[in-house]
Design a protein around this motif. Structure first.
Motif, PDB file in Angstrom:
ATOM      1  N   VAL A  39       0.830  -1.209   0.000  1.00 45.00           N
ATOM      2  CA  VAL A  39       0.000   0.000   0.000  1.00 45.00           C
ATOM      3  C   VAL A  39       0.865   1.259   0.000  1.00 45.00           C
ATOM      4  CG1 VAL A  39      -1.672   1.344   1.348  1.00 45.00           C
ATOM      5  CG2 VAL A  39      -1.985  -1.136   1.075  1.00 45.00           C
ATOM      6  N   ASN A  40       1.872   1.288   0.865  1.00 45.43           N
ATOM      7  CA  ASN A  40       2.729   2.470   0.949  1.00 45.43           C
ATOM      8  C   ASN A  40       3.531   2.701  -0.329  1.00 45.43           C
ATOM      9  OD1 ASN A  40       2.183   3.595   3.563  1.00 45.43           O
ATOM     10  ND2 ASN A  40       3.203   1.825   4.472  1.00 45.43           N
ATOM     11  N   LYS A  51       0.257   3.583  -3.178  1.00 43.48           N
ATOM     12  CA  LYS A  51      -0.904   4.435  -2.908  1.00 43.48           C
ATOM     13  C   LYS A  51      -0.896   5.739  -3.696  1.00 43.48           C
ATOM     14  CE  LYS A  51       1.123   6.387   1.330  1.00 43.48           C
ATOM     15  NZ  LYS A  51       0.973   6.494   2.812  1.00 43.48           N
ATOM     16  N   LYS A  52       0.275   6.274  -3.991  1.00 46.32           N
ATOM     17  CA  LYS A  52       0.336   7.533  -4.736  1.00 46.32           C
ATOM     18  C   LYS A  52      -0.064   7.346  -6.204  1.00 46.32           C
ATOM     19  CE  LYS A  52       3.670   9.859  -1.750  1.00 46.32           C
ATOM     20  NZ  LYS A  52       2.608  10.700  -1.153  1.00 46.32           N
ATOM     21  N   GLU A  89      -5.750   8.498  -2.274  1.00 46.85           N
ATOM     22  CA  GLU A  89      -4.791   7.965  -1.308  1.00 46.85           C
ATOM     23  C   GLU A  89      -5.499   7.696   0.019  1.00 46.85           C
ATOM     24  OE1 GLU A  89      -0.493   9.327   0.559  1.00 46.85           O
ATOM     25  OE2 GLU A  89      -1.057   9.944  -1.484  1.00 46.85           O
ATOM     26  N   TRP A 104      -2.674   5.456  -6.978  1.00 46.01           N
ATOM     27  CA  TRP A 104      -4.103   5.172  -6.955  1.00 46.01           C
ATOM     28  C   TRP A 104      -4.922   6.441  -7.178  1.00 46.01           C
ATOM     29  CZ3 TRP A 104      -4.119   1.646  -1.957  1.00 46.01           C
ATOM     30  CH2 TRP A 104      -3.426   0.464  -2.253  1.00 46.01           C
ATOM     31  N   LEU A 152      -8.055   0.539   5.649  1.00 49.88           N
ATOM     32  CA  LEU A 152      -7.767   1.602   4.692  1.00 49.88           C
ATOM     33  C   LEU A 152      -9.045   2.398   4.487  1.00 49.88           C
ATOM     34  CD1 LEU A 152      -5.782  -0.374   1.933  1.00 49.88           C
ATOM     35  CD2 LEU A 152      -4.880   0.734   3.992  1.00 49.88           C
ATOM     36  N   ALA A 203      -8.700  -1.148  -4.663  1.00 52.86           N
ATOM     37  CA  ALA A 203      -8.117   0.054  -4.053  1.00 52.86           C
ATOM     38  C   ALA A 203      -7.525   0.996  -5.094  1.00 52.86           C
ATOM     39  CB  ALA A 203      -7.043  -0.340  -3.044  1.00 52.86           C
ATOM     40  N   GLU A 204      -7.127   0.470  -6.242  1.00 55.50           N
ATOM     41  CA  GLU A 204      -6.490   1.302  -7.262  1.00 55.50           C
ATOM     42  C   GLU A 204      -7.412   2.423  -7.757  1.00 55.50           C
ATOM     43  OE1 GLU A 204      -3.725  -2.347  -9.073  1.00 55.50           O
ATOM     44  OE2 GLU A 204      -5.316  -1.440 -10.293  1.00 55.50           O
TER      45      GLU A 204
END
Length: 304
Positions: free
Chosen positions: A28-29, A32-33, A38, A35, A53, A160-161
């Motif tokens: 995720v870390n 995440k940027k 965030e 996606w 999340l 999550a994307e």
């Protein structure tokens, strides 16, 4: 399928999900940027090995359990089941104890319902052993141990994307009857007012659920979701034109059962691809059903 392959190789039996937690947090870390939105990451001592999340202004939560079935070393080389794994002579197992890494095989005496390990030394009492992954893909199928539920977690990370508003909960202990969903549900209900959920888990190929026919929407198993919420899910699934199947069973359970048993008014529905060879090293899922699962989750998280 490289991400799924990595996840199927991670040691994370029920009660020992730390390595899977670390993997998901790192993933995720790292991503995440990239996606669409965030997320806020919630984890720590108050959440044991679980992860939440939070994206935007959530109305619906996805629950995906990180743990797998396994075996615990008992006495005299006997193995005790963690959850409901199948036993078979010569199934490959792996793990680690105070003396070092372990790769061994299961021994099931003819006519016995008990399993033992075959190894060149005694393994420390209480050691957890899991199936050794042999990840295989073909044009149509993916096959490995622990598609239940690494595939449910994989699905959640793919959703999550593009997720703008919603919650994803990575839970623990599902294979042994739950234990984390109660406090996860409490937190997201009391903090964000979220009280509807989708259960990202893997179900079974049966007489009524077939490979390649789409993701399964479970109308019931051991638990029974509230019919008005279920009808809403099915109506949206029809509207989406994404392939799906309706499942009706009288056994089996999921994080949804734990939500239903909580003191919070959660609506929930189990939606997942179906697998053959359940709880063995050879779980098998059709790739089209995986794609349909992710597509339907993305659609529902926008509409619910």
């Amino acid at each position: 399928m490289e991400l799924l392959k990595q996840m199927c190789n991670i040691f994370a039996p029920a009660g020992d999900e730390g390595k899977m937690k670390s993997f998901i947090l790192d993933y995720v870390n790292t991503h995440k940027k990239e996606w669409k939105a965030e997320p806020k990451i919630i984890e720590g001592d108050g959440f044991q090995d679980c992860i939440i999340l939070v994206f935007g202004k959530p109305t619906t939560a996805i629950f995906a359990h990180m743990d797998s079935i396994a075996f615990t070393v008992k006495y005299d080389r006997e193995l005790v089941k963690v959850g409901g794994p199948r036993i078979k002579h010569n199934y490959p197992l792996w793990g680690e104890d105070s003396q070092g890494p372990i790769e061994c095989e299961m021994s099931v005496p003819e006519g016995s319902k008990k399993a033992y390990y075959k190894f060149d030394r005694e393994i420390d009492r209480g050691t957890q052993l899991v199936f050794k992954s042999d990840f295989r893909t073909s044009d149509d199928f993916v096959q490995s141990c622990y598609l239940d539920n690494r595939l449910g977690c994989y699905n959640a990370l793919k959703v999550a994307e593009t997720l703008e508003n919603g919650i994803i909960c990575f839970s623990c202990y599902e294979e042994t009857g739950g234990g984390s969903v109660g406090y996860l549900g409490k937190y997201i209900y009391e903090t964000y007012g979220v009280r509807q959920a989708l259960i990202s888990d893997i179900t079974w190929i049966t007489d009524g659920v077939k490979h390649g026919k789409g993701v399964a929407i479970s109308m019931r198993d051991r638990g029974i979701p509230r019919r008005s919420y279920l009808n809403k899910i099915i109506a949206l699934a029809k509207e989406s034109n994404i392939p799906f199947q309706l499942e009706v069973e009288d056994a089996g359970g999921s994080d949804g059962n734990q939500l239903q048993a909580s003191p919070y008014p959660f609506d929930w529905c189990f939606i997942g691809a179906a697998e053959d060879n359940v709880h063995t090293p050879d779980e098998k899922v059709h790739k089209n059903d995986i794609q349909a699962m992710t597509d339907l989750y993305k659609y529902l998280m926008e509409k619910l």
